[in-house]
Design an enzyme around this catalytic site. Structure first.
Site: not given
Ligand code: BES
Ligand code: ZN
Length: 634
Positions: A269, A397, A591, A316, A389, A297, A293-294
């Site tokens: 985001e 989430y 993912k 999240e 991480d 944010h 989702h983004e």
């Molecule tokens: N902010 C996150 C991605 C992130 C989290 C990067 C922690 C680094 C550390 C982003 O908003 C996210 O949650 N992305 C998800 C999308 C989904 C939940 C719709 C993803 O990357 O899968």
């Molecule tokens: Zn997110």
């Protein structure tokens, strides 16, 4: 009465962030200036960071986070000073200590001349199909490898950004007019205060097309039209729905950049310029939920921010909650436009929202089974130099979503809707912890005589207990029931060895992608409870649904392979396994990549390592290092 816990920090202040070595609480950052140059040939970013600081408590030093940076010069109020770069502490990096003199003013100008190095974890320089390309990923604690900073979500600053590059360049701010004689120099301003993890940079042969009145999509040219098609139908509707739920979009523009495949997340985001994986461009508009989702944010995370990564669920969990509200409202809108009555359309939107929540719940159940128990609580403990991480998973989430869904149901939708507006307005431009969130619930709902309801909630269990949430949600299962029934029939087959007649011609071609994912994940979970699975079962399953082997949607592909490869006890010689291993070399989204190697590890660890060694150079450094940990290579 407010809820008390032994874990709460001293009254009135939010928790200190354990993931930074900086002394951020002594300073206010009035503004940050970045003046950078991208050196593609040396794979470096170098230049200056300029901080306008206010020394709040007469601190005798400034301590900043750095990670693998080379520091050339530090000056305070335009005078060069001596400084110390303390030796590295994993995973936090090297503290940069700048002593202050007792007669230094309260308002300070700090300038640091520096360069990134080859070990920078925030940047990936790649050779994209269109030429050299650079992109960053700073969340959670990688901003410190891009520039020296107070690398904590607890404090925010406005930004002026300037960057010189031979290629079109984007940063997480509003693009400024280019000055005529400054070819190859790009200027951005971010007038809304943001934390360090939202600083972003990308540069390469990129162009843009509109996807809404206040949104453009950027990507490499060959992909641009597809990117536009994927998002143009929904983008502005999403923004308007979110504005109705919360308040006006404050960032002016919401643009997105679709990156090359090695981008390690689905989306990130970054303010004004969300970064997205190219796996979203599936030519069926079925993954726009990542954009919802983004976008969510933009309020939650980017305006109202967790004060440390221990409270990451505040970012999240809330965002998933809003994402599902947006998707539900979109379905209601579409049903209305097809002539459904308001009542039925609202009901349908609710079913869609609940269906998404059910998918999430199934992911939560899976995660709880496999993740280290200490990372399954809503609030994490990262105090012992734990890398955020490493704690990252679906827990913040989905457990976070379920907490908010539970609060909505318990307190009533109407009041909860008012609370959403109140909470966001109260904390915008600030960072907070979970205790402040709960205090705010109490402040708001005591005025509506709902103290008793709040007092009956087991906050301690919700925030700190490991495993599944203390209350199991009741979802509307209308859209999920057919998937459950089908999974149940296959499960019976796996258990008994006898194929039920209804499976002989079961048709699932009308399923939408999420229904496939739910069917497969539910069956996968059920199979895990069996000690022995009938041998006929897997071959029959594969033959009944041949299209699963060919599917291109990453979510379905991942679920199907997890089921068939693990429960079918397939070996590395099996073409299904080798195809899956090849696919892992074409995607960079963590993912898919991380569970993919964990799956191969179950097949055969040496084989998983062999496959990883073939593909590893293509992965983003964050992704590569996570898989190395998963495969016990470090
Ligand atoms: N902010 C996150 C991605 C992130 C989290 C990067 C922690 C680094 C550390 C982003 O908003 C996210 O949650 N992305 C998800 C999308 C989904 C939940 C719709 C993803 O990357 O899968
Ligand atoms: Zn997110």
């Amino acid at each position: 009465m407010k809820w008390e816990t032994a874990k709460r920090p001293s009254l009135g202040s939010s928790e200190l962030d354990p993931s930074t070595q900086s002394n951020y609480s002594n300073f206010r950052v009035v503004n940050t200036g970045l003046d950078l140059k991208i050196e593609f040939s040396e794979k470096k970013v170098l230049g200056f960071v300029n901080f306008e600081l206010e020394n709040l408590s007469s601190s005798d030093r400034i301590v900043l986070d750095t990670s693998y940076l080379e520091i050339f010069e530090v000056s305070v109020n335009k005078t060069p000073v001596s400084y110390e770069l303390v030796s590295r502490v994993e995973p936090l990096g090297s503290a940069l200590v700048v002593p202050l003199k007792s007669n230094d003013s309260k308002k300070l100008h700090l300038q640091i001349k520096y360069s990134t190095t080859a070990k920078c974890t925030a940047l990936q320089f790649i050779e994209a199909s269109t030429g050299p390309y650079l992109f960053s990923q700073c969340q959670a604690i990688h901003a410190r490898s891009l520039y020296p900073c107070f690398d904590t979500p607890a404090i925010k600053s406005t930004f002026d950004m300037k960057v010189s590059s031979p290629y079109p360049t984007l940063m997480s701010g509003r693009p400024q007019e280019k000055y005529a004689d400054d070819k190859d120099v790009y200027y951005f301003s971010q007038p809304i205060p943001i934390p360090s993890y939202l600083v972003a940079l990308a540069s390469g042969d990129i162009e843009k097309l509109p996807i809404g009145p206040r949104s453009d999509v950027y990507s490499e040219k060959f992909n641009l039209k597809d990117c536009q098609w994927e998002f143009e139908k929904d983008m502005e509707t999403f923004i308007q729905i979110a504005e109705d739920l919360i308040f006006d979009y404050e960032w002016l523009k919401f643009d997105a950049l679709v990156l090359p495949p090695s981008f390690p997340y689905g989306g990130m985001e970054n303010p004004n310029i969300t970064f997205a994986t190219p796996t979203l461009i599936s030519k069926d508009r079925l993954q726009v939920k990542v954009m919802a989702h983004e976008l969510a944010h933009s309020w939650l995370g980017n305006l109202v921010t967790n004060c440390s990564w221990e409270h990451f669920w505040l970012n999240e969990g809330w965002t998933v909650y809003l994402e599902r509200r947006i998707l539900g409202a979109l379905s209601t809108k579409e049903a209305l436009s097809k002539g459904m009555t308001q009542e039925n359309a609202t009901k349908y939107g609710e079913q869609v929202r609940n269906f998404a929540a059910i998918i999430g719940w199934s992911g939560l159940v899976d995660t709880v089974k496999t993740l280290k128990p200490e990372f399954t609580s809503l609030v994490w403990n990262l105090k012992d130099k734990i890398d955020p991480d490493d704690a990252f998973s679906r827990i913040p989430y989905e457990k976070g979503f379920n907490f908010l869904f539970f609060l909505e149901k318990t307190l009533g939708l109407e009041d909860f809707n008012d609370f959403i507006k109140y909470y966001f307005a109260k904390f915008k431009y600030q960072s907070l912890d979970s205790y402040q969130f709960i205090d705010t619930l109490h402040d708001f709902f005591s005025k509506r005589n709902k103290d008793e309801i709040l007092d009956s909630i087991n906050w301690e269990a919700w925030l700190f207990s490991e495993g599944l949430p203390p209350v199991t949600p009741q979802f509307d299962t209308t859209l999920a029931d057919e998937c459950y029934q089908l999974a149940e029939s296959w499960f019976k087959f796996a258990k008994s060895g006898a194929k039920l007649p209804e499976l002989e011609n079961s048709v699932i071609s009308h399923y939408e992608p999420n229904q496939h994912a739910l069917f497969l994940d539910t069956l996968n979970n059920q199979l895990s409870t069996l000690e022995n699975i009938s041998t006929d079962f897997i071959s029959n399953f594969i033959e009944t649904y041949p299209f699963y082997a060919e599917v291109t949607n990453g979510e379905i592909k991942a679920s199907w392979n997890a089921l068939v490869i693990h429960h079918g006890k397939l070996t590395p010689e099996n073409p299904i396994v080798t195809n899956f291993a090849d696919w892992l070399g074409t995607v960079g989204r963590m993912k898919f990549v991380r569970p993919g190697y964990i799956l191969l590890k179950k097949v055969n660890k040496d084989y998983a390592i062999k496959v990883f060694k073939v593909h590893q150079a293509k992965y983003h450094p964050i992704c590569r290092s996570m898989v190395q940990k998963d495969l016990d290579l470090v």
